[in-house]
Scaffold this motif. Structure first.
Motif, PDB file in Angstrom:
ATOM      1  N   GLU A 256      52.242  55.786  -6.614  1.00 52.88           N
ATOM      2  CA  GLU A 256      51.519  56.292  -7.792  1.00 52.88           C
ATOM      3  C   GLU A 256      50.142  56.841  -7.392  1.00 52.88           C
ATOM      4  O   GLU A 256      49.744  57.922  -7.825  1.00 52.88           O
ATOM      5  CB  GLU A 256      51.354  55.130  -8.777  1.00 52.88           C
ATOM      6  N   THR A 259      50.554  60.117  -5.619  1.00 50.85           N
ATOM      7  CA  THR A 259      50.959  61.165  -6.567  1.00 50.85           C
ATOM      8  C   THR A 259      49.742  61.684  -7.320  1.00 50.85           C
ATOM      9  O   THR A 259      49.533  62.903  -7.456  1.00 50.85           O
ATOM     10  CB  THR A 259      52.009  60.596  -7.550  1.00 50.85           C
ATOM     11  N   THR A 260      48.889  60.769  -7.768  1.00 44.06           N
ATOM     12  CA  THR A 260      47.676  61.187  -8.487  1.00 44.06           C
ATOM     13  C   THR A 260      46.766  61.992  -7.560  1.00 44.06           C
ATOM     14  O   THR A 260      46.231  63.038  -7.940  1.00 44.06           O
ATOM     15  CB  THR A 260      46.936  59.938  -9.016  1.00 44.06           C
ATOM     16  N   ASN A 263      48.187  65.408  -6.970  1.00 42.91           N
ATOM     17  CA  ASN A 263      48.164  66.236  -8.181  1.00 42.91           C
ATOM     18  C   ASN A 263      46.794  66.823  -8.466  1.00 42.91           C
ATOM     19  O   ASN A 263      46.680  67.817  -9.180  1.00 42.91           O
ATOM     20  CB  ASN A 263      48.644  65.424  -9.387  1.00 42.91           C
ATOM     21  N   SER A 264      45.756  66.209  -7.944  1.00 42.93           N
ATOM     22  CA  SER A 264      44.412  66.738  -8.222  1.00 42.93           C
ATOM     23  C   SER A 264      44.019  67.832  -7.218  1.00 42.93           C
ATOM     24  O   SER A 264      42.902  68.344  -7.271  1.00 42.93           O
ATOM     25  CB  SER A 264      43.387  65.600  -8.217  1.00 42.93           C
TER      26      SER A 264
END
Ligand code: NAP
Ligand code: MG
Length: 443
Positions: A256, A259-260, A263-264
């Motif tokens: 997680e 992924t964050t 994604n940024s």
């Protein structure tokens, strides 16, 4: 080659202090004029693709390595004195002569910084061969450096490797070869160098494993550090984090968090300030990476392509772009796990016992770097000692965490020898023992 050979005796005859003073002036010249640094960084980004932050970093790293090499002057100047029967012996080191330095395209200036200042400080003259995939920024920078040193000390040969590569490596005046690049070309370079019994240092690839232990501190900027470890320079770093093994109790949290973090990211033109990841450098490398991703997909793996694209038309317009990608719970037989991806894709796997994580980390053809992520200092050192790697990081991984005073290089197919640090200078020298009757040489 003749120019480098002719310049060698006078350069070798200088003291370490004299060469060190010149290297410090070079460092200042390539890093202190900010307008010039910006101009060169922009050219470097245009030719290479990587973002401005990274090209600026390479320029400053190169300067810093010149200072670092100069700082070893006092230590280098000390001979070892053996005053004991049957003889007095002075153990000294002397430079080898003309050193051929071969630089790849991925981190051309930073990798130059791993060998050029050290070769010069050791008293060698050099012939540098940059990669045709990124020759402009190194050539401009080398011109600037060469101008500041006596004629013939720094030379550059550009052109296609198939035409000039063997001619440089196999040249009878070349007394040392320091190569950074792929295993296949490294093997070839070693064979060509063998003709003249020329010693080589080879810095080849890596497939670096990171191990996240059950007690890792994943608060604060931990995921930013993990992201940079793997995706800096669009993953095109020999010692990027390339396989991540996570204790099963922390797997979901890492998946997680990563992924964050991915994604940024903003993928696009490296010259724009909002871009955090540029394209790959060349079509061949893009294909290596996209083939690995396609294989993982074809095998039904959990493949996550993440991040924002700043300009869709640019992204799909034929550039060498690839979004940062994770392969979660990756099958250990996938190419992305077994081979060096050298691009923006990271496989993440779970483990139960630390011994299994060590075994998986070591079950690889390469042995360049590794990282251990834990809050426990003793555990970090205990695990790192068991990994077949030339450099291990704790709670970090990659260039932003590297200490340039530590020798750097690999085990297994990652290469032979060590760049960086004091050892990175002395590799460019050979020992010379000077011996006489007791009392005749050493007071
Ligand atoms: P490469 O194809 O092996 O090329 C490396 C350098 O060797 C380039 O300058 C290349 O020139 C030159 N070259 C090719 N054939 C030669 C020959 N016969 N004689 C002399 N020089 C020759 O590698 P790459 O694709 O540029 O770089 C990617 C690889 O380098 C990756 O595997 C990566 O892991 C490795 N790498 C290792 C380190 C490390 O420190 N261990 C650091 C960075 C990269 P041309 O490009 O002009 O053909
Ligand atoms: Mg891999």
């Amino acid at each position: 080659m003749q120019a480098a050979h002719a310049a060698f005796p006078a350069w070798a005859a200088l003291s370490y202090a004299e060469r060190g003073d010149m290297l410090r002036k070079v460092a200042a010249a390539i890093t202190r004029d900010m307008e010039e640094v910006e101009r060169r960084a922009a050219i470097f980004t245009r030719e290479h693709g990587k973002i401005l932050f990274e090209t600026r970093l390479e320029i400053s790293r190169l300067g810093h390595r010149f200072e670092q090499a100069a700082d070893y002057g006092d230590r280098l100047a000390r001979d070892e004195l053996l005053k004991a029967a049957p003889n007095d012996t002075i153990i000294t080191r002397q430079p080898r002569g003309v050193a051929a330095l071969v630089v790849p395209w991925n981190w051309p200036l930073a990798i130059l910084g791993a060998k050029l200042p050290q070769a010069l400080m050791a008293g060698n003259t050099v012939v540098v061969k940059p990669s045709a995939n990124s020759a402009l920024a190194p050539t401009m920078t080398l011109h600037r450096i060469a101008e500041m040193l006596p004629p013939g000390v720094v030379n550059i040969l550009t052109g296609s490797a198939s035409r000039i590569g063997d001619a440089i490596i196999g040249h009878p005046l070349v007394r040392y070869v320091n190569f950074t690049g792929s295993v296949d070309v490294g093997r070839h370079v070693m064979k060509v160098a063998a003709e003249n019994i020329t010693p080589v240092t080879l810095e080849l690839g890596g497939n670096d494993a990171g191990i996240v232990c059950h007690d890792a501190d994943l608060t604060g900027d931990a995921f930013q550090r993990l992201y940079r470890a793997s995706f800096m320079s669009t993953g095109q770093i020999c010692f990027a984090l390339k396989r991540l093994y996570v204790h099963k109790s922390r797997f979901d949290e890492v998946a997680e968090g990563m992924t964050t973090a991915l994604n940024s990211q903003v993928i696009g033109d490296g010259l724009l300030p909002e871009t955090t990841m540029g394209p790959l450098n060349n079509a061949k490398q893009l294909k290596v990476v996209t083939d690995m991703i396609a294989q993982a997909r074809a095998k039904g793996q959990d493949v996550q392509e993440l991040g924002q694209v700043s300009d869709e038309a640019l992204y799909t317009g034929g550039g060498y772009f690839q979004k940062p990608t994770l392969v979660l719970n990756a099958d250990p037989d996938l190419d992305v796990v077994r081979q060096e991806q050298f691009g923006p894709v990271l496989p993440i796997m779970a483990f139960e016992e630390e011994a299994d994580a060590i075994a998986m980390a070591n079950d690889d053809q390469f042995g360049l770097a590794s990282s251990i992520w834990t809050e426990d200092r003793d555990r970090a050192v205990l695990l790192a000692r068991q990994i077949e790697a030339g450099y291990s990081f704790v709670n970090a991984h990659g260039p932003s965490a590297q200490d340039g005073n530590g020798p750097f290089g690999g085990f297994k197919k990652s290469g032979i020898g060590r760049n960086f640090g004091y050892e990175g200078v002395t590799q460019f020298q050979g020992y010379h023992s000077i011996s006489g009757a007791p009392g005749s040489l050493i007071a």
